[in-house]
Enzyme design. Structure first.
Site, short mmCIF file in Angstrom:
data_model
loop_
_atom_site.label_atom_id
_atom_site.label_comp_id
_atom_site.label_asym_id
_atom_site.label_seq_id
_atom_site.Cartn_x
_atom_site.Cartn_y
_atom_site.Cartn_z
N ARG A 192 0.84 -1.20 0.00
CA ARG A 192 0.00 0.00 0.00
C ARG A 192 0.87 1.25 0.00
O ARG A 192 1.78 1.36 0.82
CB ARG A 192 -0.86 -0.01 1.28
CG ARG A 192 -2.31 -0.07 1.00
CD ARG A 192 -3.18 -0.16 2.19
NE ARG A 192 -2.74 0.44 3.44
CZ ARG A 192 -3.58 0.86 4.37
NH1 ARG A 192 -4.87 0.79 4.18
NH2 ARG A 192 -3.14 1.35 5.51
N ASP B 29 4.59 -5.15 9.40
CA ASP B 29 5.68 -4.68 10.27
C ASP B 29 5.75 -5.51 11.55
O ASP B 29 6.83 -5.80 12.05
CB ASP B 29 5.48 -3.21 10.63
CG ASP B 29 5.75 -2.28 9.46
OD1 ASP B 29 6.01 -2.77 8.35
OD2 ASP B 29 5.69 -1.05 9.66
N ASP C 198 0.20 -2.27 11.99
CA ASP C 198 0.65 -2.73 10.67
C ASP C 198 1.07 -4.20 10.77
O ASP C 198 2.10 -4.53 11.38
CB ASP C 198 1.83 -1.87 10.21
CG ASP C 198 2.21 -2.15 8.78
OD1 ASP C 198 2.41 -3.33 8.44
OD2 ASP C 198 2.31 -1.19 7.99
N THR D 188 -1.31 7.55 -0.85
CA THR D 188 -2.59 7.38 -1.55
C THR D 188 -3.43 6.23 -0.98
O THR D 188 -4.62 6.13 -1.26
CB THR D 188 -2.35 7.07 -3.04
OG1 THR D 188 -1.70 5.79 -3.13
CG2 THR D 188 -1.47 8.12 -3.70
C1 PRP Z 1 -1.51 -4.55 4.42
C2 PRP Z 1 -2.33 -5.79 4.56
C3 PRP Z 1 -3.18 -5.77 3.31
C4 PRP Z 1 -3.41 -4.29 3.10
C5 PRP Z 1 -4.80 -3.93 3.56
O1 PRP Z 1 -0.43 -4.74 3.59
O2 PRP Z 1 -1.57 -6.96 4.70
O3 PRP Z 1 -2.57 -6.36 2.19
O4 PRP Z 1 -2.44 -3.61 3.91
O5 PRP Z 1 -5.09 -2.60 3.29
P1 PRP Z 1 -6.21 -2.18 2.22
O6 PRP Z 1 -7.40 -3.02 2.48
O7 PRP Z 1 -6.44 -0.73 2.54
O8 PRP Z 1 -5.65 -2.36 0.86
P2 PRP Z 1 0.64 -3.59 3.26
O9 PRP Z 1 0.28 -2.92 1.98
O10 PRP Z 1 0.83 -2.73 4.45
O11 PRP Z 1 1.95 -4.40 2.94
P3 PRP Z 1 2.85 -5.40 3.85
O12 PRP Z 1 2.02 -6.60 4.12
O13 PRP Z 1 4.00 -5.67 2.96
O14 PRP Z 1 3.24 -4.67 5.11
N1 URA Z 2 -2.73 -2.76 6.82
C1 URA Z 2 -2.35 -3.13 8.06
O1 URA Z 2 -1.39 -3.90 8.23
N2 URA Z 2 -3.05 -2.65 9.10
C2 URA Z 2 -4.09 -1.83 8.95
O2 URA Z 2 -4.70 -1.42 9.95
C3 URA Z 2 -4.47 -1.44 7.65
C4 URA Z 2 -3.76 -1.93 6.59
#
Ligand code: PRP
Ligand code: URA
Length: 211
Positions: free
Chosen positions: A102, A201, A198, A106
């Site tokens: 993400r 993370d 997150d 944005t």
């Molecule tokens: C997180 C999570 C989802 C997304 C959800 O991933 O694991 O894939 O955010 O958010 P959304 O419904 O608003 O799209 P992130 O993009 O943070 O990546 P990561 O798993 O690599 O930390």
């Molecule tokens: N992705 C995450 O990991 N946590 C949130 O709360 C939203 C998006």
């Protein structure tokens, strides 16, 4: 859209460990693995089985096995934490991968990996990602699966936000949702409230990738 909320006491206690900000990375990974197995177990409830003859040490009888194991697709990174628990429940499942991150400004998903078969029309897909926030990432992943012919998709998420659930409903995609909870809102950074922070993370440390 069919939505199944798993409010089993063991699922909810693992979810609370994950929500707790005092839980460290290893505790978070362990709770996520346990909850992942429970959600996949429930997602698999309607899979069809077939009978086969077998011998116990005592007599002949009929055994049961999955007619066709589902295809597991994690959304990297956080979805990776659900792969081993899913395979512990369904050892003969195949696994494909979708990499999305993400954009912090944005909140839109930025794709960086697609490792899926060209034809998924015969597959039952379990799309696994702990978090459903705006729904952007899940909808992008579902679009990739539908473009490959998938018609039977179950999204397995741990914490889902109302907004993401509504986006999924309105999409009209052939998807059902298995989740441990639906949280009420998102904050200004599009994090789920109360959520758990997150997930990527907390599993693996800060994301080091240029979008
Ligand atoms: C997180 C999570 C989802 C997304 C959800 O991933 O694991 O894939 O955010 O958010 P959304 O419904 O608003 O799209 P992130 O993009 O943070 O990546 P990561 O798993 O690599 O930390
Ligand atoms: N992705 C995450 O990991 N946590 C949130 O709360 C939203 C998006």
């Amino acid at each position: 859209m069919q939505i199944t909320i798993i409010d089993h006491p063991l699922a909810q206690s693992r979810l609370s460990i994950m929500r707790d900000k005092r839980t460290d990375n290893s505790g978070f990974r362990a709770a996520l693995a346990d909850l992942g197995a429970m959600l996949v177990y429930e997602a698999a409830r309607d899979l069809t089985t077939e009978e086969f003859p077998l011998e116990t040490p005592v007599a002949s009888t009929e055994g049961k096995r999955l007619r066709k194991p589902p295809f597991i697709v994690p959304i990297i990174r956080a979805g990776l934490g659900m792969v081993d628990p899913a395979l512990s429940m369904i050892p003969d499942a195949q696994v494909g991968f979708i990499g999305l991150a993400r954009d912090e400004e944005t909140h839109q998903p930025v794709p960086y990996l697609e490792a899926l078969p060209h034809d998924m029309s015969e597959e039952t897909v379990f799309l696994v990602d702990p978090m459903l926030a705006t729904g952007g990432s899940l909808l992008h992943a579902i679009k990739l699966l539908v473009e490959r012919g998938a018609k039977d998709i179950t999204a397995v998420c741990m914490v889902s936000a109302e907004e993401g659930v509504n986006a999924l409903k309105e999409s009209g995609y052939p998807v059902r949702l298995v989740t441990a909870v639906i949280d009420p809102s998102l904050n200004e950074d599009a994090y789920i409230v109360p959520g758990l922070g997150d997930a990527g993370d907390r599993l693996y440390g800060p994301r080091n990738i240029d979008l």
